[in-house]
Design a protein around this motif. Sequence first.
Motif, mmCIF file in Angstrom:
data_model
loop_
_atom_site.group_PDB
_atom_site.id
_atom_site.type_symbol
_atom_site.label_atom_id
_atom_site.label_comp_id
_atom_site.label_asym_id
_atom_site.label_seq_id
_atom_site.Cartn_x
_atom_site.Cartn_y
_atom_site.Cartn_z
ATOM 1 N N GLN A 170 0.861 -1.328 0.056
ATOM 2 C CA GLN A 170 0.023 -0.045 0.083
ATOM 3 C C GLN A 170 0.879 1.233 -0.122
ATOM 4 O O GLN A 170 0.570 2.197 -0.638
ATOM 5 N N ILE A 171 2.002 1.119 0.784
ATOM 6 C CA ILE A 171 2.691 2.384 0.918
ATOM 7 C C ILE A 171 3.546 2.673 -0.554
ATOM 8 O O ILE A 171 3.689 3.839 -1.210
ATOM 9 N N ALA A 176 1.094 4.068 -2.683
ATOM 10 C CA ALA A 176 0.777 5.430 -2.655
ATOM 11 C C ALA A 176 2.096 6.300 -3.251
ATOM 12 O O ALA A 176 1.758 7.196 -3.713
ATOM 13 N N LEU A 202 -1.332 7.301 4.130
ATOM 14 C CA LEU A 202 -1.057 6.821 2.793
ATOM 15 C C LEU A 202 -1.040 8.103 1.808
ATOM 16 O O LEU A 202 -0.552 7.957 0.814
#
Length: 257
Positions: free
Chosen positions: A74-75, A78, A110
């Motif tokens: 997810q990071i 982003a 995020l």
Amino acid sequence: MIGTLYVTGPAGTGKSTFSGALKEWLQRMEFDAAIINLDPGADYLPYEPDFDIREYISLEGIMSDYNLGPNGSQIVAADMIINFTDKIKEFTDELQDYYLVVDTPGQIELFTFRTSSTEIVDRISGEKSMIAYIADAPLATYPSGFIAQKMLYASVFSRFFKPMMFVLNKIDLVSDEDVETVKKWERDPDLLNEAFIDEKGNIEKDYFLNLLEAFKESNIMTKVYPVSSRDSFGFEDIYSNMSMFFTGGEDNDTYNE
Ligand SMILES: Nc1nc2c(ncn2[C@@H]2O[C@H](COP(=O)(O)OP(=O)(O)O)[C@@H](O)[C@H]2O)c(=O)[nH]1
Ligand SMILES: [Mg+2]
């Protein structure tokens, strides 16, 4: 583009639902409106995005390419958004008289707290940018919850330094009286501080009073925008504020007809 509203806030407060409801409301009022989904991790969206970052960034792809779990990926996802701002610009350049709504990644950290986010906003819409901070009404209608939301709101402001709206979403889940109380707290730091002391019981110090007064002085506490994205309630005020900022209010005549 007339202007762009970035929809930020903690997970589950209703950013995506608000984004969809705002676009629908604007279109019902016969304004042109489009939505960009900037959440690469969204499984489901309650609207049809006009531009979707998921077409360019795949969480599953990142997990296997970089050997990451869901959080790490997810990071990375982003942080990859900035690589596609040219594509987003190509899309928005076609939208002359449009209001643009940008739905941001589920978890606030995020987007808001990554270094690239301010650059993303500047590249997509520069000065024509506003930020909506979405607070969950059931979590913000008691004193400590409201103070916590205001501190998060202030931290979003410190990152983007753009005009902002504090949106109290899901008001269909709280009483009208609670909404009125929140409006009073917003106007009066002393009242909020008293309510906080009532909630917490025996506290000797005014832990937050100076902070709340400073928030008031610095326009971090100015106005609450109560909304129900589920019931499409409260969007006139959101629109009026956007129109005032983006066009100096000249659109208001069209809306009042
Ligand atoms: N009752 C009620 N539920 C809402 C409202 N807005 C969003 N929700 C619900 O809150 C949950 C999270 O919404 P979502 O838009 O996915 O939140 P996000 O993570 O901030 O994008 C969903 O179950 C929505 O249906 C609202 O105005 N009223
Ligand atoms: Mg969402």
